[in-house]
Write a protein that holds these residues in place. Structure first.
Motif, PDB file in Angstrom:
ATOM      1  N   UNK A   1     -88.565  81.996 -76.731  1.00  0.00           N
ATOM      2  CA  UNK A   1     -88.077  83.364 -76.929  1.00  0.00           C
ATOM      3  C   UNK A   1     -88.634  84.316 -75.873  1.00  0.00           C
ATOM      4  N   UNK A   2     -89.916  84.140 -75.546  1.00  0.00           N
ATOM      5  CA  UNK A   2     -90.539  85.019 -74.557  1.00  0.00           C
ATOM      6  C   UNK A   2     -89.923  84.817 -73.180  1.00  0.00           C
ATOM      7  N   UNK A   3     -89.612  83.565 -72.828  1.00  0.00           N
ATOM      8  CA  UNK A   3     -89.005  83.279 -71.528  1.00  0.00           C
ATOM      9  C   UNK A   3     -87.601  83.862 -71.441  1.00  0.00           C
ATOM     10  N   UNK A   4     -86.859  83.730 -72.518  1.00  0.00           N
ATOM     11  CA  UNK A   4     -85.516  84.314 -72.551  1.00  0.00           C
ATOM     12  C   UNK A   4     -85.579  85.832 -72.395  1.00  0.00           C
ATOM     13  N   UNK A   5     -86.534  86.436 -73.048  1.00  0.00           N
ATOM     14  CA  UNK A   5     -86.688  87.883 -72.954  1.00  0.00           C
ATOM     15  C   UNK A   5     -87.083  88.296 -71.536  1.00  0.00           C
ATOM     16  N   UNK A   6     -87.847  87.438 -70.868  1.00  0.00           N
ATOM     17  CA  UNK A   6     -88.276  87.745 -69.500  1.00  0.00           C
ATOM     18  C   UNK A   6     -87.122  87.641 -68.515  1.00  0.00           C
ATOM     19  N   UNK A   7     -86.062  86.897 -68.876  1.00  0.00           N
ATOM     20  CA  UNK A   7     -84.906  86.771 -68.002  1.00  0.00           C
ATOM     21  C   UNK A   7     -84.606  85.363 -67.533  1.00  0.00           C
ATOM     22  N   UNK A   8     -85.316  84.375 -68.078  1.00  0.00           N
ATOM     23  CA  UNK A   8     -85.078  82.977 -67.697  1.00  0.00           C
ATOM     24  C   UNK A   8     -84.160  82.315 -68.712  1.00  0.00           C
ATOM     25  N   UNK A   9     -83.278  81.468 -68.249  1.00  0.00           N
ATOM     26  CA  UNK A   9     -82.389  80.728 -69.154  1.00  0.00           C
ATOM     27  C   UNK A   9     -82.610  79.223 -68.996  1.00  0.00           C
ATOM     28  N   UNK A  10     -82.919  78.784 -67.759  1.00  0.00           N
ATOM     29  CA  UNK A  10     -83.219  77.375 -67.494  1.00  0.00           C
ATOM     30  C   UNK A  10     -84.573  77.299 -66.795  1.00  0.00           C
ATOM     31  N   UNK A  11     -85.365  76.285 -67.144  1.00  0.00           N
ATOM     32  CA  UNK A  11     -86.678  76.106 -66.527  1.00  0.00           C
ATOM     33  C   UNK A  11     -86.889  74.630 -66.202  1.00  0.00           C
ATOM     34  N   UNK A  12     -87.397  74.364 -65.009  1.00  0.00           N
ATOM     35  CA  UNK A  12     -87.672  72.988 -64.583  1.00  0.00           C
ATOM     36  C   UNK A  12     -89.130  72.910 -64.132  1.00  0.00           C
ATOM     37  N   UNK A  13     -89.916  72.058 -64.774  1.00  0.00           N
ATOM     38  CA  UNK A  13     -91.334  71.925 -64.476  1.00  0.00           C
ATOM     39  C   UNK A  13     -91.611  70.557 -63.867  1.00  0.00           C
ATOM     40  N   UNK A  14     -92.210  70.545 -62.688  1.00  0.00           N
ATOM     41  CA  UNK A  14     -92.465  69.305 -61.947  1.00  0.00           C
ATOM     42  C   UNK A  14     -93.966  69.176 -61.697  1.00  0.00           C
ATOM     43  N   UNK A  15     -94.600  68.143 -62.242  1.00  0.00           N
ATOM     44  CA  UNK A  15     -96.043  67.992 -62.036  1.00  0.00           C
ATOM     45  C   UNK A  15     -96.368  67.681 -60.582  1.00  0.00           C
ATOM     46  N   UNK A  16     -97.444  68.262 -60.087  1.00  0.00           N
ATOM     47  CA  UNK A  16     -97.935  67.952 -58.752  1.00  0.00           C
ATOM     48  C   UNK A  16     -98.876  66.766 -58.918  1.00  0.00           C
ATOM     49  N   UNK A  17     -98.488  65.623 -58.357  1.00  0.00           N
ATOM     50  CA  UNK A  17     -99.231  64.398 -58.620  1.00  0.00           C
ATOM     51  C   UNK A  17     -99.520  63.598 -57.361  1.00  0.00           C
ATOM     52  N   UNK A  18    -100.699  63.028 -57.330  1.00  0.00           N
ATOM     53  CA  UNK A  18    -101.067  62.036 -56.330  1.00  0.00           C
ATOM     54  C   UNK A  18    -101.738  60.911 -57.104  1.00  0.00           C
ATOM     55  N   UNK A  19    -100.966  59.893 -57.443  1.00  0.00           N
ATOM     56  CA  UNK A  19    -101.486  58.844 -58.313  1.00  0.00           C
ATOM     57  C   UNK A  19    -101.839  59.426 -59.671  1.00  0.00           C
ATOM     58  N   UNK A  20    -103.076  59.231 -60.089  1.00  0.00           N
ATOM     59  CA  UNK A  20    -103.517  59.746 -61.388  1.00  0.00           C
ATOM     60  C   UNK A  20    -104.022  61.178 -61.303  1.00  0.00           C
ATOM     61  N   UNK A  21    -104.040  61.740 -60.101  1.00  0.00           N
ATOM     62  CA  UNK A  21    -104.551  63.101 -59.918  1.00  0.00           C
ATOM     63  C   UNK A  21    -103.396  64.089 -60.002  1.00  0.00           C
ATOM     64  N   UNK A  22    -103.569  65.141 -60.799  1.00  0.00           N
ATOM     65  CA  UNK A  22    -102.536  66.160 -60.939  1.00  0.00           C
ATOM     66  C   UNK A  22    -103.190  67.535 -60.881  1.00  0.00           C
ATOM     67  N   UNK A  23    -103.118  68.212 -59.724  1.00  0.00           N
ATOM     68  CA  UNK A  23    -103.776  69.511 -59.602  1.00  0.00           C
ATOM     69  C   UNK A  23    -102.970  70.691 -60.122  1.00  0.00           C
ATOM     70  N   UNK A  24    -101.739  70.472 -60.558  1.00  0.00           N
ATOM     71  CA  UNK A  24    -100.964  71.602 -61.036  1.00  0.00           C
ATOM     72  C   UNK A  24     -99.518  71.261 -61.311  1.00  0.00           C
ATOM     73  N   UNK A  25     -98.690  72.295 -61.417  1.00  0.00           N
ATOM     74  CA  UNK A  25     -97.272  72.128 -61.747  1.00  0.00           C
ATOM     75  C   UNK A  25     -96.444  73.137 -60.955  1.00  0.00           C
ATOM     76  N   UNK A  26     -95.302  72.684 -60.447  1.00  0.00           N
ATOM     77  CA  UNK A  26     -94.316  73.555 -59.813  1.00  0.00           C
ATOM     78  C   UNK A  26     -93.247  73.876 -60.842  1.00  0.00           C
ATOM     79  N   UNK A  27     -93.006  75.161 -61.091  1.00  0.00           N
ATOM     80  CA  UNK A  27     -91.983  75.605 -62.042  1.00  0.00           C
ATOM     81  C   UNK A  27     -90.841  76.289 -61.303  1.00  0.00           C
ATOM     82  N   UNK A  28     -89.623  75.974 -61.691  1.00  0.00           N
ATOM     83  CA  UNK A  28     -88.431  76.612 -61.155  1.00  0.00           C
ATOM     84  C   UNK A  28     -87.656  77.202 -62.326  1.00  0.00           C
ATOM     85  N   UNK A  29     -87.020  78.345 -62.133  1.00  0.00           N
ATOM     86  CA  UNK A  29     -86.217  78.903 -63.222  1.00  0.00           C
ATOM     87  C   UNK A  29     -84.885  79.410 -62.684  1.00  0.00           C
ATOM     88  N   UNK A  30     -83.911  79.486 -63.580  1.00  0.00           N
ATOM     89  CA  UNK A  30     -82.612  80.093 -63.279  1.00  0.00           C
ATOM     90  C   UNK A  30     -82.280  81.055 -64.401  1.00  0.00           C
TER      91      UNK A  30
END
Length: 253
Positions: free
Chosen positions: A108-137
């Protein structure tokens, strides 16, 4: 590993964004290049960890900034799930009923902010994951196979840049980071660091995260690039021990 041609194209797009800023390539350039290349309205990256506080790193607009902060504050959303499970979370439409149940507050909060679609991609190197890249439409959006492959390539590059930035933050020289390398053989770069980390788990008798911390710490202390230290470990020029300082079999320049 992404195809060489795709990776090369993505690297050029990101380098062009950095050139426009007149600065070294960074994760913000990955976000802006992704927005320009994909059917999304904004992008953001959050640094995430199981042991320290997660925090937003960059965003391309107000909505993406809100999405990063919302997920980390609420502890729910595609970004959190992508990091926890180590796989991409693709949300073409936040109005889907099951998503309202999955993320009751964030959706609900994301919709209110103006996002309708969200794609989250983990930043990974083997078992190491320092973060996430998020895309929205701001409209319901489905990424095609090619678009998803490009998005994953952007995430790959963001991972490498973020890991290099961790070295830079400690004050160790980065020797021009990936930009001066001409983005050469990024697949090999990622694989070599991953391989070196695996070797250290055996030499030190520790888990993958601790092994990476030790590898990174050595690079910081010696003022060397992470990739160069990893290459020495893989080539058996550098050996770590749980009871002594790391030792080299050749003279360090």
């Amino acid at each position: 590993m992404r195809s060489d041609s795709r990776s090369a194209r993505i690297q050029v797009l990101v380098a062009e964004q950095a050139a426009r800023r007149g600065a070294r390539v960074g994760v913000l350039d990955v976000c802006t290049a992704a927005v320009a290349a994909l059917p999304v309205g904004g992008a953001g990256i959050s640094a995430m960890s199981t042991t320290t506080a997660s925090h937003p790193l960059c965003s391309t607009d107000t909505i993406s900034e809100q999405l990063e902060e919302l997920q980390l504050t609420l502890g729910e959303g595609p970004c959190v799930d992508a990091f926890t499970h180590g796989s991409a979370v693709l949300t073409p439409d936040l109005l889907t009923g099951r998503l309202q149940d999955r993320w009751p507050v964030f959706a609900d909060a994301a919709l209110e902010a103006g996002a309708r679609a969200v794609f989250a991609l983990p930043l990974q190197m083997g078992a190491i994951s320092p973060g996430v890249l998020d895309l929205y439409a701001d409209v319901p959006t489905v990424l095609s196979t090619e678009e998803l492959a490009d998005a994953l390539a952007f995430a790959d590059l963001a991972t490498l840049l973020l890991l290099d930035a961790r070295i830079a933050e400690t004050g160790a020289p980065v020797d021009g980071a990936l930009l001066d390398r001409g983005f050469e053989d990024l697949g090999g770069y990622r694989a070599e660091i991953d391989q070196a980390t695996g070797i250290l788990t055996v030499q030190l008798g520790v888990g993958i995260d601790e092994a990476f911390v030790r590898l990174r710490a050595y690079a910081c202390i010696r003022g060397r690039r992470l990739a160069d230290v990893a290459a020495d470990v893989v080539a058996h020029r550098l050996r770590f021990s749980p009871d002594a300082e790391p030792t080299r079999t050749d003279e360090e320049t």
